[in-house]
Scaffold this active site. Structure first.
Site, short mmCIF file in Angstrom:
data_model
loop_
_atom_site.label_atom_id
_atom_site.label_comp_id
_atom_site.label_asym_id
_atom_site.label_seq_id
_atom_site.Cartn_x
_atom_site.Cartn_y
_atom_site.Cartn_z
N SER A 50 0.85 -1.18 0.00
CA SER A 50 0.00 0.00 0.00
C SER A 50 0.90 1.25 0.00
O SER A 50 1.84 1.31 -0.79
CB SER A 50 -0.96 -0.03 1.19
OG SER A 50 -2.04 0.83 0.98
N ASP A 93 -8.10 -4.92 -6.75
CA ASP A 93 -7.68 -3.81 -5.90
C ASP A 93 -7.83 -2.49 -6.64
O ASP A 93 -7.15 -2.25 -7.65
CB ASP A 93 -6.22 -4.02 -5.49
CG ASP A 93 -5.68 -2.87 -4.66
OD1 ASP A 93 -6.48 -2.11 -4.08
OD2 ASP A 93 -4.44 -2.75 -4.58
N HIS A 119 -6.06 -6.13 -2.56
CA HIS A 119 -5.01 -5.27 -2.05
C HIS A 119 -3.95 -6.07 -1.29
O HIS A 119 -4.25 -6.72 -0.28
CB HIS A 119 -5.65 -4.23 -1.13
CG HIS A 119 -4.83 -3.02 -0.88
ND1 HIS A 119 -4.40 -2.18 -1.88
CD2 HIS A 119 -4.36 -2.46 0.27
CE1 HIS A 119 -3.72 -1.17 -1.37
NE2 HIS A 119 -3.67 -1.32 -0.06
#
Length: 509
Positions: A169, A434, A459
């Site tokens: 991320s 994602d 994700h």
């Protein structure tokens, strides 16, 4: 509104019984634990860090938290550095996850550094706006460089040791940028689900959510859209607003004349689907086992259930289910209450879990606002970019407006190169489900980098421990990462092997 700001620290998915600070969905959860015999005791350690790396006359310092796993380290082995992000670092990542499997194979020393201003790493006495000026990705990257240079002495790490940065991320972005900014310190990087393009109006986010839902059931998407149209129709009158208030279990009366309250409600209900899609079947650790069973298929099955009378009723049932799972009794939607939560600058407040800090970074560096600006939006058009920019001004002051943010976005893209990073030995990993892949590198722009685009995963899915239910393409992605690490760790900094030279420009698994 439920309180779910998804955080990477490796981050934790966290919730609070108080008001929601969730507006920007990012981050990674904790990994499921390995067998008990593999669990090791991890102690917090502290690194004396500079407060301001860009002012040589400022000699102030603070203590930054880090963790170490030396179990697999052998002489002349590499050093794996896990980069912390928008929340407290978790000891579980020091003995679980794909990077630990790689560490066992390559005899790596594992280090994890917590991001400044998150978790227990408190550079200043509070989170007042004047103190948050030292919170930025640039300062964080310099923290990492300072750590790499000085930690060598403590653990007797040879100067020749190869360092590999890992992150998921926002820390996935940091991993790529660290390799780009400090190539003499970091030999390679694995950037998972990292957004690299700063953007105010991230309208593509909900388009990916819509596509993921439609792949399972086109009817699901049409029912969601119809439900939002019905809400919009109802809130044109006071009677209709009362109906919506009861149907969606709002904590406070719905004032249809308060535009930001209406926007907040629509964004919250859209977030029910966005949160589930973004982390769909990612094999994270959930303390609440019931939550681990909820997938995008679960929500769509409710939306197409003909035994539930209308699409509005089904949309409300989804909301009720997620309230129950998060141990909440009602849906928060009042904008001023949300802002009041963000205004608390104490390290002991709910906002210190990451909400206030990450919002500051979006207001001063990245934007990333998941808006309703796309054409024919499935979730309505009530939460445009202005809604999020107003939050910046209301939380941090009038200076933090659209002009400042526009300049900040331009500056971030100039510093970090948008999607045109040229540094080699970086693996960019994204999942098709994602939404953040829309701001990342999903194909290689030079022959010395690798992009792995995994169909059907969400994700940071590649970072979690293997699961029996993993898709074949996810298994292949982890093995591809391992293969490139094996190749690159055998190279020196001036080598360019034929295998790396001949990689596909888009590696889709």
């Amino acid at each position: 509104m439920k309180f779910i700001l998804c955080l990477f620290v490796c981050g934790v998915l966290w919730s609070s019984p108080s008001y929601s600070l969730k507006k920007i969905r990012m981050g990674l959860g904790e990994p499921n634990s390995p067998l008990t015999k593999n669990v090791i005791n991890i102690e917090d350690k502290w690194f004396l860090q500079k407060l301001d790396h860009f002012n040589p006359t400022d000699n102030r310092t603070w203590k930054q938290r880090y963790q170490v796993n030396q179990k697999y380290y052998k002489k002349d082995g590499p050093v794996f550095l896990m980069i912390g992000g928008e929340g407290p670092i978790s000891a579980k990542w020091m003995y679980s996850g794909a990077w630990i499997d790689y560490a066992k194979e390559f005899n790596a020393l594992c280090l994890q550094l917590e991001h400044r201003y998150y978790g227990k790493s408190h550079p200043t006495e509070d989170m007042s706006t004047k103190n948050l000026v030292y919170l930025s990705s640039e300062q964080a990257l310099s923290d990492l460089a300072e750590f790499v240079i000085n930690i060598r002495t403590i653990y007797d790490i040879p100067a020749t040791a190869k360092w590999v940065a890992f992150g998921g991320s926002y820390p996935g972005s940091l991993a790529a940028w660290l390799r780009m900014k400090f190539p003499h310190l970091v030999h390679a990087a694995v950037s998972s689900s990292g957004p690299l393009l700063a953007k105010i109006d991230f309208k593509e986010y909900f388009k990916v959510v819509e596509n993921a839902l439609a792949t399972y059931s086109p009817e699901c998407v049409s029912q969601i859209k119809q439900a939002n149209q019905m809400i919009d129709s109802q809130i044109k009158t006071t009677k209709g607003a009362k109906f919506i208030e009861n149907k969606f279990k709002l904590c406070d009366p719905l004032d249809i004349n308060t535009k930001n309250d209406v926007a907040n409600l629509f964004e919250t209900l859209a977030g029910n689907f966005a949160d589930i899609v973004q982390y769909n079947k990612d094999n994270r650790l959930y303390e609440n086992f019931e939550r681990s069973l909820v997938t995008l298929e679960t929500l769509c099955d409710i939306m197409v259930n003909k035994s539930i009378k209308t699409s509005l009723d089904r949309y409300a049932d989804v909301n009720s289910k997620l309230l129950s799972i998060n141990n909440l009794t009602c849906t928060q939607h009042v904008y001023t209450k949300m802002i009041d939560s963000y205004l608390n600058t104490s390290w002991n407040s709910d906002s210190a879990a990451g909400g206030r800090q990450w919002t500051y970074q979006t207001c001063t560096e990245f934007g990333f606002y998941q808006t309703s600006s796309q054409d024919d939006h499935t979730f309505g058009n009530k939460f445009p970019a202005k809604f999020f920019i107003d939050m910046c001004s209301d939380i941090f002051g009038k200076l933090y407006n659209v002009d400042l943010l526009s300049y900040a976005i331009k500056r971030s893209n100039m510093i970090y190169g948008e999607l045109n990073i040229k540094e080699n030995r970086v693996i960019y990993v994204h999942g098709s489900v994602d939404p953040w892949h829309a701001l990342g590198i999903t194909h290689t722009n030079t022959k010395n980098n690798v992009a792995i685009y995994i169909e059907g995963t969400a994700h940071c899915a590649n970072m979690y421990p293997p699961s029996p239910t993993d898709l074949p393409q996810l298994k292949n992605a982890r093995e591809t990462i391992r293969a490139f690490l094996n190749e690159w760790l055998a190279e020196n900094d001036i080598d360019n092997s034929s295998e790396v030279d001949n990689i596909q420009f888009k590696y889709k698994v």
